[in-house]
Every structure is written in C-alpha cells, then in structure tokens.
Design a protein around this motif. Structure first.
Motif, PDB file in Angstrom:
ATOM      1  N   VAL A  77       0.954  -1.186  -0.017  1.00 40.15           N
ATOM      2  CA  VAL A  77       0.311   0.032   0.020  1.00 40.15           C
ATOM      3  C   VAL A  77       0.933   1.067  -0.200  1.00 40.15           C
ATOM      4  N   MET A  78       1.767   1.181   0.756  1.00 39.83           N
ATOM      5  CA  MET A  78       2.943   2.557   1.088  1.00 39.83           C
ATOM      6  C   MET A  78       3.597   2.583  -0.343  1.00 39.83           C
ATOM      7  N   GLN A  79       4.004   1.520  -1.074  1.00 36.37           N
ATOM      8  CA  GLN A  79       4.660   1.484  -2.289  1.00 36.37           C
ATOM      9  C   GLN A  79       3.542   2.138  -3.290  1.00 36.37           C
ATOM     10  N   GLU A  80       2.629   1.631  -3.396  1.00 37.18           N
ATOM     11  CA  GLU A  80       1.606   2.413  -4.328  1.00 37.18           C
ATOM     12  C   GLU A  80       1.317   3.889  -4.126  1.00 37.18           C
ATOM     13  N   ILE A  81       1.173   4.221  -2.840  1.00 39.49           N
ATOM     14  CA  ILE A  81       1.110   5.684  -2.348  1.00 39.49           C
ATOM     15  C   ILE A  81       2.234   6.713  -2.958  1.00 39.49           C
ATOM     16  N   THR A  82       3.597   5.833  -2.725  1.00 40.73           N
ATOM     17  CA  THR A  82       4.787   6.507  -3.021  1.00 40.73           C
ATOM     18  C   THR A  82       4.736   6.748  -4.571  1.00 40.73           C
ATOM     19  N   ARG A  83       4.427   5.663  -5.307  1.00 45.38           N
ATOM     20  CA  ARG A  83       4.423   5.711  -6.622  1.00 45.38           C
ATOM     21  C   ARG A  83       3.375   6.724  -7.353  1.00 45.38           C
ATOM     22  N   ARG A  84       2.635   7.101  -6.588  1.00 42.91           N
ATOM     23  CA  ARG A  84       1.691   8.136  -7.245  1.00 42.91           C
ATOM     24  C   ARG A  84       1.985   9.503  -6.628  1.00 42.91           C
ATOM     25  N   GLY A  85       3.074   9.571  -5.846  1.00 38.46           N
ATOM     26  CA  GLY A  85       3.525  10.865  -5.478  1.00 38.46           C
ATOM     27  C   GLY A  85       2.749  11.576  -4.393  1.00 38.46           C
ATOM     28  N   LEU A  86       2.090  10.716  -3.431  1.00 40.76           N
ATOM     29  CA  LEU A  86       1.280  11.137  -2.309  1.00 40.76           C
ATOM     30  C   LEU A  86       2.045  10.902  -1.178  1.00 40.76           C
ATOM     31  N   LEU A  87       1.552  11.870  -0.159  1.00 45.52           N
ATOM     32  CA  LEU A  87       2.308  11.696   1.159  1.00 45.52           C
ATOM     33  C   LEU A  87       1.149  10.888   2.072  1.00 45.52           C
ATOM     34  N   TYR A  88       1.853  10.203   3.023  1.00 43.73           N
ATOM     35  CA  TYR A  88       1.141   9.448   4.161  1.00 43.73           C
ATOM     36  C   TYR A  88       0.868  10.070   5.401  1.00 43.73           C
ATOM     37  N   LEU A  89      -0.263  10.275   6.157  1.00 45.30           N
ATOM     38  CA  LEU A  89      -0.456  10.882   7.490  1.00 45.30           C
ATOM     39  C   LEU A  89      -1.113   9.618   8.284  1.00 45.30           C
ATOM     40  N   ASP A  90      -0.224   9.633   9.472  1.00 41.92           N
ATOM     41  CA  ASP A  90      -0.640   8.614  10.281  1.00 41.92           C
ATOM     42  C   ASP A  90      -1.470   9.333  11.537  1.00 41.92           C
ATOM     43  N   ASP A  91      -2.622   8.957  11.813  1.00 40.73           N
ATOM     44  CA  ASP A  91      -3.500   9.610  12.842  1.00 40.73           C
ATOM     45  C   ASP A  91      -2.865   9.527  14.117  1.00 40.73           C
ATOM     46  N   GLY A  92      -1.863   8.674  14.481  1.00 40.03           N
ATOM     47  CA  GLY A  92      -1.107   8.730  15.674  1.00 40.03           C
ATOM     48  C   GLY A  92      -2.027   7.781  16.851  1.00 40.03           C
ATOM     49  N   THR A  93      -2.952   7.252  16.479  1.00 41.13           N
ATOM     50  CA  THR A  93      -3.761   6.560  17.753  1.00 41.13           C
ATOM     51  C   THR A  93      -3.279   5.149  17.907  1.00 41.13           C
ATOM     52  N   SER A  94      -2.413   4.579  16.913  1.00 41.15           N
ATOM     53  CA  SER A  94      -1.987   3.081  17.345  1.00 41.15           C
ATOM     54  C   SER A  94      -0.372   3.259  17.612  1.00 41.15           C
ATOM     55  N   ALA A  95      -0.079   2.796  18.779  1.00 41.01           N
ATOM     56  CA  ALA A  95       1.448   2.692  19.047  1.00 41.01           C
ATOM     57  C   ALA A  95       2.029   1.622  18.340  1.00 41.01           C
ATOM     58  N   ARG A  96       1.193   0.710  17.568  1.00 44.18           N
ATOM     59  CA  ARG A  96       1.856  -0.509  16.992  1.00 44.18           C
ATOM     60  C   ARG A  96       1.996  -0.028  15.361  1.00 44.18           C
ATOM     61  N   SER A  97       1.670   0.849  15.000  1.00 42.07           N
ATOM     62  CA  SER A  97       1.659   1.384  13.436  1.00 42.07           C
ATOM     63  C   SER A  97       3.244   1.256  13.062  1.00 42.07           C
ATOM     64  N   GLN A  98       3.352   0.475  11.968  1.00 41.52           N
ATOM     65  CA  GLN A  98       4.766   0.386  11.308  1.00 41.52           C
ATOM     66  C   GLN A  98       4.693   1.345  10.255  1.00 41.52           C
TER      67      GLN A  98
END
Length: 208
Positions: free
Chosen positions: A101-122
């Motif tokens: 999913v992150m690869q596809e987001i990157t390929r399209r030149g988009l940013l990713y915002l994590d909402d910060g609510t999960s301590a387990r987020s990778q």
C-alpha cells in the motif's frame, strides 16, 4: 459545508470515501484554499464487528486484492495531496500488508499521514524504507466532544509546537470541533503560531 466555510484555508481537510457528493465537497474545499487528504479504510483489531466501510483493506487479503480495493477507494475523488488511515490499528501493525500500500502511495507521489492513535503502527518505518513523504499526528483533539476539552487539547498542541518546532492534530467535523478550532486558529496566529497545510510538515525523502 460548515467546516469548509468556517475553518481557515491553512487547515487540511480529510474526506472519507464513504461520503456522498464527494466531488462537490472536494471542489468546494479546494476553492476555499484547503489541502485535501483521502481517508483509507484499514482493518482494525475488532473487524468486522467494527467496520471502517466499503473496500476496507484487510491483513488476510492477497496483495492484488488489497491494491484493487485501494484503487477503488482512491478513485472516489481527485486533487488530494495524500492519504491518511481511517481506523486500521491491525492493518498498520502488519508490515507485509502495509508495504504494498505504501509503495503504491509513493508511486503516485502522495504523502501518508498516520493519525497517531496506534502505538503498533509500522507506517513510519515502512514510509522511511519506501521513501514516502510521511507525517504523524501528535494529538487527537476531540475524543471528548466538549468545547473546553478541545481547547485544552489545542493548548497542548501549542506547547508541543513550541517545544519541538512543529505539531499536528486531527479532529472530526463535529460542530463543536469546527467552532473551537476556528476560534483557536485566529487567536493562535496572534500569538505567533503559524498554521500550515499538512504537506508543509511531512518528512520528504526527496528533499533530503
């Protein structure tokens, strides 16, 4: 409509792909000068009892099915600068599911915002690995939908910003949240706080 109209244009708006008249709201938001994000429905730990909505990305799906659902969600609107998770504590904790999913987001030149609510987020580690422009929220301001509580969270946000230089908060378009943020933003500017779109605060590997 109220959020688009009442909030300063520097505040970024995130749209759920489940919404109605999305194209119209996106255009109205852009015309008012807001940067737009798209929320991605990602699997929480108690799925499907708690369900983020249509085309939810799940850990057990094959990568091809995940990307197909991602494309269905991403096709709902245009003109967004990035995406953010909607729920997704389980999905974002699983690097094998999250990486394509992150690869596809990157390929399209988009940013990713994590909402910060999960301590387990990778998401942070995967974004670093994939070269994705990335940011994480420091605070959720309206877990309690009460004006005084929201303003206290916004005070906390200011303290974080003064301590580390920048700070990011998320909230929902509840009437009480919109009203509190609109009032706070005008006062914060007078105190020397600069409010900027989310793209101004991402860690962008392209810029070094």
């Amino acid at each position: 409509q109220n959020a688009i109209r009442a909030l300063p244009p520097e505040i970024t708006l995130a749209f759920s792909p489940e919404g109605n008249s999305l194209g119209r709201w996106m255009q109205a938001g852009r015309q008012e000068g807001h940067e737009i994000l798209l929320q991605l429905p990602l699997e929480p730990f108690d799925y499907p009892r708690v369900n983020p909505g249509r085309n939810t990305l799940t850990v057990d799906a094959q990568p091809a099915a995940t990307i197909e659902n991602l494309h269905k969600t991403m096709g709902r609107i245009t003109n967004y600068t990035g995406v953010m998770n909607y729920m997704g504590a389980r999905f974002t904790s699983e690097a094998a599911a999250m990486t394509p999913v992150m690869q596809e987001i990157t390929r399209r030149g988009l940013l990713y915002l994590d909402d910060g609510t999960s301590a387990r987020s990778q998401a942070d580690a995967i974004a670093t690995q994939q070269g994705t422009p990335y940011a994480a929220a420091d605070l959720l301001i309206d877990a309690t939908q009460e004006r005084g509580g929201i303003l206290k969270k916004l005070d906390e946000l200011e303290r974080i910003a003064r301590a580390k230089g920048t700070a990011i908060a998320t909230g929902s378009a509840f009437d009480v949240t919109v009203e509190a943020v609109a009032a706070w933003a005008n006062e914060a500017k007078a105190r020397g706080i600069e409010i900027v779109p989310i793209s101004a605060l991402v860690r962008d590997p392209q810029k070094g």
